[in-house]
Motif scaffolding. Structure first.
Motif, PDB file in Angstrom:
ATOM      1  N   SER A  33      -5.913  -5.266  -6.484  1.00  0.00           N
ATOM      2  CA  SER A  33      -6.386  -6.422  -7.245  1.00  0.00           C
ATOM      3  C   SER A  33      -5.552  -6.553  -8.518  1.00  0.00           C
ATOM      4  O   SER A  33      -4.872  -5.610  -8.942  1.00  0.00           O
ATOM      5  N   ILE A  40      -7.331  -3.226  -1.509  1.00  0.00           N
ATOM      6  CA  ILE A  40      -7.900  -4.098  -0.481  1.00  0.00           C
ATOM      7  C   ILE A  40      -6.894  -4.239   0.661  1.00  0.00           C
ATOM      8  O   ILE A  40      -5.697  -4.425   0.425  1.00  0.00           O
ATOM      9  N   ILE A  70     -12.488  -2.710   1.180  1.00  0.00           N
ATOM     10  CA  ILE A  70     -12.417  -2.895  -0.270  1.00  0.00           C
ATOM     11  C   ILE A  70     -12.768  -1.551  -0.904  1.00  0.00           C
ATOM     12  O   ILE A  70     -13.894  -1.070  -0.744  1.00  0.00           O
ATOM     13  N   THR A  89      -6.220 -12.545  -2.921  1.00  0.00           N
ATOM     14  CA  THR A  89      -6.670 -12.298  -4.287  1.00  0.00           C
ATOM     15  C   THR A  89      -5.739 -13.063  -5.229  1.00  0.00           C
ATOM     16  O   THR A  89      -4.601 -13.368  -4.865  1.00  0.00           O
ATOM     17  N   GLU A  91      -2.981 -13.804  -7.989  1.00  0.00           N
ATOM     18  CA  GLU A  91      -1.738 -13.061  -8.178  1.00  0.00           C
ATOM     19  C   GLU A  91      -1.670 -12.311  -9.500  1.00  0.00           C
ATOM     20  O   GLU A  91      -1.245 -11.151  -9.548  1.00  0.00           O
ATOM     21  N   SER A  95     -10.741 -11.077 -11.043  1.00  0.00           N
ATOM     22  CA  SER A  95     -11.209 -10.049 -10.102  1.00  0.00           C
ATOM     23  C   SER A  95     -11.996 -10.685  -8.966  1.00  0.00           C
ATOM     24  O   SER A  95     -13.186 -10.430  -8.778  1.00  0.00           O
ATOM     25  N   TRP A  96     -11.315 -11.551  -8.204  1.00  0.00           N
ATOM     26  CA  TRP A  96     -11.933 -12.250  -7.082  1.00  0.00           C
ATOM     27  C   TRP A  96     -11.207 -11.932  -5.784  1.00  0.00           C
ATOM     28  O   TRP A  96     -10.030 -11.584  -5.801  1.00  0.00           O
ATOM     29  N   ILE A  97     -11.933 -12.078  -4.675  1.00  0.00           N
ATOM     30  CA  ILE A  97     -11.315 -11.978  -3.366  1.00  0.00           C
ATOM     31  C   ILE A  97     -11.899 -13.062  -2.468  1.00  0.00           C
ATOM     32  O   ILE A  97     -13.102 -13.350  -2.532  1.00  0.00           O
ATOM     33  N   LYS A 141     -16.793 -12.010  -6.206  1.00  0.00           N
ATOM     34  CA  LYS A 141     -16.336 -11.394  -7.456  1.00  0.00           C
ATOM     35  C   LYS A 141     -16.401  -9.882  -7.273  1.00  0.00           C
ATOM     36  O   LYS A 141     -17.469  -9.327  -6.995  1.00  0.00           O
ATOM     37  N   LEU A 142     -15.270  -9.223  -7.439  1.00  0.00           N
ATOM     38  CA  LEU A 142     -15.201  -7.790  -7.182  1.00  0.00           C
ATOM     39  C   LEU A 142     -16.018  -6.993  -8.194  1.00  0.00           C
ATOM     40  O   LEU A 142     -16.602  -5.973  -7.866  1.00  0.00           O
ATOM     41  N   GLY A 162      -6.410 -17.097 -11.136  1.00  0.00           N
ATOM     42  CA  GLY A 162      -7.754 -16.923 -10.597  1.00  0.00           C
ATOM     43  C   GLY A 162      -8.841 -17.753 -11.232  1.00  0.00           C
ATOM     44  O   GLY A 162     -10.017 -17.420 -11.142  1.00  0.00           O
TER      45      GLY A 162
END
Length: 235
Positions: A33, A40, A70, A89, A91, A95-97, A141-142, A162
């Protein structure tokens, strides 16, 4: 680690304590991330199992699909999600996937059962679901419990930092109802950008240097040629 033949694995460990490591069997195509807090990647099916199924000429839909892992490196927690088509995710920040899933098997099993019921009652009139290439997309949201789910998604992508995510809904059979939406990840608002086309392709974000202006570029279908369309907004 990928052997010449057989299944590979991913080993994640700290330079401070290399003896303490997380091994992910058949791990593949992994990334970290933007904040380096999570690892991930995909977990591919066993190579021998897939080979045997192909020898038996098993239908593609019945061959095991990839999974997603994850790994929270600070807490040492590993989460796995089945039947994943792709993931992404941001770049540089955020902190999102986004996780794009394969079509669920239960949908196919339910359709087969419905078809049997229709055959049993020839007078029954049932509206069959429209065929579509789109499948479920989860945006998670991670760091936290925030998540958003969207159905019938064909493609998607994050802005570089993001703040936003675009997602394209696939058209359904006989309907020109493809659409593109913009999800604001700060407030969770999902905004319709355009709809009614047969498709939206090559969708990308572009941010003007040293400004808060972000544009969303895409190619729209046209009977004679392709049209490049752009939407401008601030973050």
């Amino acid at each position: 680690m990928a052997p010449q033949d057989g299944d590979g694995r991913i080993e994640i460990f700290s330079f401070k304590d290399p003896n303490k490591r997380q091994i992910i069997s058949r791990g593949s195509s992994f990334d970290f991330s933007a904040d380096d807090a999570f690892a991930i990647g995909k977990i591919v099916p066993e190579k021998d199992s897939v080979y045997l199924l192909k020898l038996k000429k098993t239908k593609k839909d019945d061959v095991p699909a990839d999974s997603l892992f994850i790994y929270n490196m600070a807490e040492g927690k590993l989460e796995k999600l089945p039947r994943v088509k792709s993931f992404a995710t941001p770049e540089k920040a955020g902190s999102w996937i986004a996780i794009h899933f394969e079509k669920e098997k239960k949908e196919k099993e339910k359709k087969a059962k419905d078809d049997e019921n229709i055959e049993a009652d020839s007078t029954a009139k049932v509206d069959k679901p429209k065929k579509t290439d789109g499948t479920k997309l989860s945006v998670i949201k991670l760091h936290g419990s925030v998540s958003y789910d969207f159905d019938r998604v064909k493609s998607y992508g994050f802005s570089i930092n993001g703040e936003f995510l675009h997602y394209v809904l696939a058209e359904e059979e006989t309907l020109d109802n493809a659409a593109i939406y913009l999800l604001n990840l700060e407030n969770g608002e999902s905004k319709l950008i355009s709809e009614g086309m047969t498709s939206y392709s090559d969708v990308t974000f572009r941010q003007k240097l040293n400004t808060s202006l972000i544009s969303l570029l895409m190619i729209l279908p046209n009977p004679k040629n392709l049209i490049i369309h752009s939407f401008l907004f601030r973050h």
